[in-house]
Design a protein around this motif. Sequence first.
Motif, PDB file in Angstrom:
ATOM      1  N   CYS A  49      73.925  14.093   3.391  1.00 44.35           N
ATOM      2  CA  CYS A  49      74.520  14.332   2.077  1.00 44.35           C
ATOM      3  C   CYS A  49      76.033  14.483   2.245  1.00 44.35           C
ATOM      4  N   PHE A  50      76.748  14.268   1.145  1.00 45.65           N
ATOM      5  CA  PHE A  50      78.210  14.375   1.148  1.00 45.65           C
ATOM      6  C   PHE A  50      78.654  15.180  -0.070  1.00 45.65           C
ATOM      7  N   SER A  51      79.845  15.747   0.017  1.00 47.65           N
ATOM      8  CA  SER A  51      80.408  16.407  -1.160  1.00 47.65           C
ATOM      9  C   SER A  51      80.768  15.360  -2.207  1.00 47.65           C
ATOM     10  N   GLN A  52      80.689  15.749  -3.464  1.00 50.06           N
ATOM     11  CA  GLN A  52      81.018  14.833  -4.559  1.00 50.06           C
ATOM     12  C   GLN A  52      82.453  14.345  -4.472  1.00 50.06           C
ATOM     13  N   GLU A  53      83.374  15.249  -4.097  1.00 47.95           N
ATOM     14  CA  GLU A  53      84.794  14.929  -4.025  1.00 47.95           C
ATOM     15  C   GLU A  53      85.320  15.262  -2.630  1.00 47.95           C
ATOM     16  N   PRO A  54      86.418  14.639  -2.217  1.00 48.69           N
ATOM     17  CA  PRO A  54      87.054  15.074  -0.966  1.00 48.69           C
ATOM     18  C   PRO A  54      87.552  16.505  -1.118  1.00 48.69           C
ATOM     19  N   LEU A  55      87.608  17.223  -0.012  1.00 48.91           N
ATOM     20  CA  LEU A  55      88.022  18.619  -0.044  1.00 48.91           C
ATOM     21  C   LEU A  55      89.540  18.731  -0.017  1.00 48.91           C
ATOM     22  N   ALA A  56      90.042  19.768  -0.643  1.00 49.13           N
ATOM     23  CA  ALA A  56      91.460  20.102  -0.541  1.00 49.13           C
ATOM     24  C   ALA A  56      91.677  20.903   0.734  1.00 49.13           C
ATOM     25  N   PRO A  57      92.890  20.944   1.272  1.00 50.21           N
ATOM     26  CA  PRO A  57      93.146  21.778   2.453  1.00 50.21           C
ATOM     27  C   PRO A  57      92.750  23.229   2.187  1.00 50.21           C
ATOM     28  N   GLY A  58      91.964  23.789   3.096  1.00 49.56           N
ATOM     29  CA  GLY A  58      91.544  25.172   2.951  1.00 49.56           C
ATOM     30  C   GLY A  58      90.371  25.389   2.022  1.00 49.56           C
ATOM     31  N   GLN A  59      89.877  24.343   1.388  1.00 46.69           N
ATOM     32  CA  GLN A  59      88.737  24.478   0.470  1.00 46.69           C
ATOM     33  C   GLN A  59      87.429  24.395   1.250  1.00 46.69           C
ATOM     34  N   ILE A  60      86.568  25.376   1.063  1.00 52.05           N
ATOM     35  CA  ILE A  60      85.309  25.405   1.805  1.00 52.05           C
ATOM     36  C   ILE A  60      84.200  24.759   0.994  1.00 52.05           C
ATOM     37  N   PHE A  61      83.368  23.975   1.664  1.00 51.07           N
ATOM     38  CA  PHE A  61      82.138  23.448   1.062  1.00 51.07           C
ATOM     39  C   PHE A  61      81.005  24.264   1.653  1.00 51.07           C
ATOM     40  N   LEU A  62      80.348  25.054   0.819  1.00 47.59           N
ATOM     41  CA  LEU A  62      79.404  26.080   1.273  1.00 47.59           C
ATOM     42  C   LEU A  62      77.998  25.771   0.785  1.00 47.59           C
ATOM     43  N   VAL A  63      77.024  25.854   1.693  1.00 44.26           N
ATOM     44  CA  VAL A  63      75.620  25.666   1.308  1.00 44.26           C
ATOM     45  C   VAL A  63      74.782  26.837   1.806  1.00 44.26           C
ATOM     46  N   GLU A  64      73.696  27.076   1.111  1.00 44.50           N
ATOM     47  CA  GLU A  64      72.717  28.084   1.529  1.00 44.50           C
ATOM     48  C   GLU A  64      71.408  27.386   1.880  1.00 44.50           C
ATOM     49  N   ILE A  65      70.821  27.776   3.005  1.00 45.67           N
ATOM     50  CA  ILE A  65      69.530  27.209   3.405  1.00 45.67           C
ATOM     51  C   ILE A  65      68.440  27.797   2.516  1.00 45.67           C
ATOM     52  N   GLU A  66      67.751  26.944   1.776  1.00 40.11           N
ATOM     53  CA  GLU A  66      66.728  27.426   0.842  1.00 40.11           C
ATOM     54  C   GLU A  66      65.320  27.290   1.393  1.00 40.11           C
ATOM     55  N   GLU A  67      65.053  26.221   2.123  1.00 39.85           N
ATOM     56  CA  GLU A  67      63.703  26.007   2.664  1.00 39.85           C
ATOM     57  C   GLU A  67      63.781  25.554   4.110  1.00 39.85           C
ATOM     58  N   LYS A  68      62.811  25.996   4.882  1.00 41.60           N
ATOM     59  CA  LYS A  68      62.650  25.547   6.267  1.00 41.60           C
ATOM     60  C   LYS A  68      61.335  24.777   6.378  1.00 41.60           C
ATOM     61  N   GLU A  69      61.210  23.985   7.446  1.00 43.11           N
ATOM     62  CA  GLU A  69      59.968  23.248   7.690  1.00 43.11           C
ATOM     63  C   GLU A  69      59.609  23.367   9.161  1.00 43.11           C
ATOM     64  N   LEU A  70      58.444  23.906   9.433  1.00 39.10           N
ATOM     65  CA  LEU A  70      58.004  24.104  10.807  1.00 39.10           C
ATOM     66  C   LEU A  70      57.629  22.771  11.456  1.00 39.10           C
ATOM     67  N   GLY A  71      57.699  22.753  12.772  1.00 44.15           N
ATOM     68  CA  GLY A  71      57.230  21.590  13.519  1.00 44.15           C
ATOM     69  C   GLY A  71      58.316  20.653  13.988  1.00 44.15           C
TER      70      GLY A  71
END
Length: 275
Positions: A49-71
Amino acid sequence: RGQLKIAVAAMAARCRLAARFHRVHGANVRLDASRTRATRVESFANGLCFSQEPLAPGQIFLVEIEEKELGWCGHLRVGLTAHDPQSLEVVPEYSLPDLVNMGDTWVFAITRSHNRVAAEGEEAPARAGVPRWEPFLLIEQVRIPRDALVGRSRPGRYSHVLDDLYKMNVLPATARRSRIGVLYAPQPDGTADMHIVINGEDMGPSARHLPTARPLYAVVDVFASTKSVRVIPVEYGFPSLQTLCRLVIQKHIVHRLAIDGLDLPPPLKSFCKHE
């Protein structure tokens, strides 16, 4: 002061645009209607996956892990690329090595531990030990509101036993609810360093001398045991009054369950416990 307000407003506007995933993504990825949640629906690969827009200097793109999959063996991978996702004829199966081998791409594989990096000839920096009520994370000249950066476990019956750990960062980097971000910090020579932030802690420069002449998009590879992630918007500027109140309350309590005994409205109690 007027210029500062304009700069903050411009950053906030850009953040609202970038805080979602690009329409171009891996074959096994499904996005929700808002394009803020990405789920790998089969296999362990084709989760780019990619961010919708390019990032500005110092701008963080942050995600939270919602689901895991064993195996599966392996975890989330994050980084930056100078390739416009729209220009890709085919989205690579993997960020590592496929996308990286295309050049102008820097990707960091997240592990359960050992995510800190150091310059050549140096030891990895120790945990900074910044008080949990410090409202900002400082990375060189970049200042980011810390509150949204930290992933937290839900309070439970025995959470007070773990609370000292919780205050510093109890969640492993690859756990559900863990928050992972990527940004680039400009350098005096005109290049930039890529930094990975895990639950409010800077892991150090994971890549150096990135070119800043081209737009840089965030890369999120929903790989292997990581099944689903959600984009977390980060508000730049001054912390809200609500956030400042929470920081003061947390500074003076023993553990999260003690909040239940305070004479506060129920919604504020939940907010203070990060529920």
